[in-house]
Design a protein around this motif. Structure first.
Motif, mmCIF file in Angstrom:
data_model
loop_
_atom_site.group_PDB
_atom_site.id
_atom_site.type_symbol
_atom_site.label_atom_id
_atom_site.label_comp_id
_atom_site.label_asym_id
_atom_site.label_seq_id
_atom_site.Cartn_x
_atom_site.Cartn_y
_atom_site.Cartn_z
ATOM 1 N N LYS A 165 0.859 -1.183 0.000
ATOM 2 C CA LYS A 165 0.000 0.000 0.000
ATOM 3 C C LYS A 165 0.897 1.236 0.000
ATOM 4 O O LYS A 165 1.733 1.421 0.889
ATOM 5 N N VAL A 166 0.716 2.095 -1.010
ATOM 6 C CA VAL A 166 1.584 3.254 -1.176
ATOM 7 C C VAL A 166 0.753 4.531 -1.224
ATOM 8 O O VAL A 166 -0.192 4.642 -2.011
ATOM 9 N N GLY A 167 1.119 5.490 -0.402
ATOM 10 C CA GLY A 167 0.547 6.826 -0.466
ATOM 11 C C GLY A 167 1.584 7.795 -0.994
ATOM 12 O O GLY A 167 2.747 7.442 -1.195
ATOM 13 N N MET A 168 1.163 9.015 -1.216
ATOM 14 C CA MET A 168 2.105 10.025 -1.711
ATOM 15 C C MET A 168 1.742 11.392 -1.159
ATOM 16 O O MET A 168 0.563 11.748 -1.074
ATOM 17 N N VAL A 169 2.764 12.134 -0.755
ATOM 18 C CA VAL A 169 2.591 13.516 -0.315
ATOM 19 C C VAL A 169 3.652 14.358 -1.001
ATOM 20 O O VAL A 169 4.777 13.907 -1.208
#
Length: 306
Positions: free
Chosen positions: A189-193
């Motif tokens: 699971k990958v998020g990005m900011v």
């Protein structure tokens, strides 16, 4: 789908600086005017009790202020990692920060961190450490790696980044996102900011890599140029009320997100300037920055949990 405007007082460090100075700094930071013009404009202001060096010093970054989590904090492990980037410049490098106790047997979700238009500076490295401190594997690539990496000052870094092919920068970050998804310590699971230019990259990867980016939190970033209909993960967008340049792009972006049924929440922080999360300059607003960051962490916790 919600747009929320926060109400707060300006940060104390910025109270005596006219708004024109912040607007000129934004032009300077984004290459619309050079340093000489910026300082000349500042010198034209009549600011009671404040000299040009004091005002300029408050606006220009002081990265000694931008360390909330030490690089040798016992709860994290930080290192630099090179990676293959066939869709970018061929080879990339970034700052990888892993929470203590995370391993192939005890995985964690991951977050890709995208810097501003000047390379991987100390503020962005600290953001990566803050994410790891909160339990996420964090990876912050340096777009300037093909040119030797962040040079140690923003002026030179900004000039260097302008010489690079933007499509290849996007490719480097796309390959970095794939690395995180496949990392042996990652849950997948990958998020990005991202911030400023990094906010644009965050919007872009959310649209072009919907199977990889599960949640995206752009800070004062302009919209992706295409493929908005592909976005699957939710967006949490952060805007500064006084940021006229970026805010002018939001109405059309919001209409497109609505048209494609994208799940999003947008926050507008009252009396805030572009860059309000960056604690190395007078644009920083502690209350708004901490509120935005707490929302970002909650957003990732809610959307990246296994």
């Amino acid at each position: 789908m919600t747009v929320i405007t926060e109400h707060s007082t300006p940060a104390l460090s910025a109270q005596d600086i006219p708004q024109e100075a912040f607007d000129w700094y934004d032009e300077y930071a984004h290459g619309d005017i050079d340093r000489r013009t910026f300082l000349s404009r500042l010198g034209s202001l009549s600011i009671a009790g404040l000299t040009l060096p004091v005002v300029a010093g408050a606006l220009l970054p002081n990265y000694a202020l931008a360390e909330q989590v030490s690089f040798n904090d016992a709860d994290i492990h930080a290192s630099y990692l090179e990676f293959d980037s066939p869709n970018g410049h061929g080879r990339g490098r970034g700052y990888l920060v892993v929470p203590k106790g995370v391993s192939a047997e005890n995985k964690a979700p991951a977050v890709l961190v995208a810097h501003e238009n000047r390379g991987l500076n100390p503020y962005i490295e600290d953001v990566a450490r803050r994410l790891a401190k909160a339990g996420f594997i964090a990876f912050a690539p340096d777009a300037l790696f093909p040119l030797g990496g962040y040079p140690g000052n923003d002026d030179e870094g900004r000039a260097m980044q302008k010489t690079l092919d933007g499509n290849k920068i996007e490719g480097d970050f796309m390959d970095a996102a794939r690395l995180l998804k496949q990392h042996p310590y990652s849950t997948g699971k990958v998020g990005m900011v991202g911030f400023c230019f990094g906010g644009y990259l965050t919007n872009t990867l959310a649209a072009t890599m919907p199977e990889t980016i599960a949640a995206a939190a752009p800070y004062y970033g302009t919209p992706a140029k295409s493929h908005l209909e592909q976005i699957k993960g939710p967006l949490q967008l952060h805007f500064a009320e006084l940021d006229k340049r970026v805010n002018a792009t939001w109405p059309a972006y919001e209409e497109a997100l609505k048209a494609h049924n994208v799940t999003y929440t947008a926050y507008v922080y009252s009396n805030a300037n572009h860059g309000f999360h960056n604690d190395s300059t007078a644009r920083y607003q502690e209350k708004n920055a901490e509120l935005a960051w707490s929302r970002t962490l909650e957003f990732f916790n809610n959307n990246l949990a296994s």
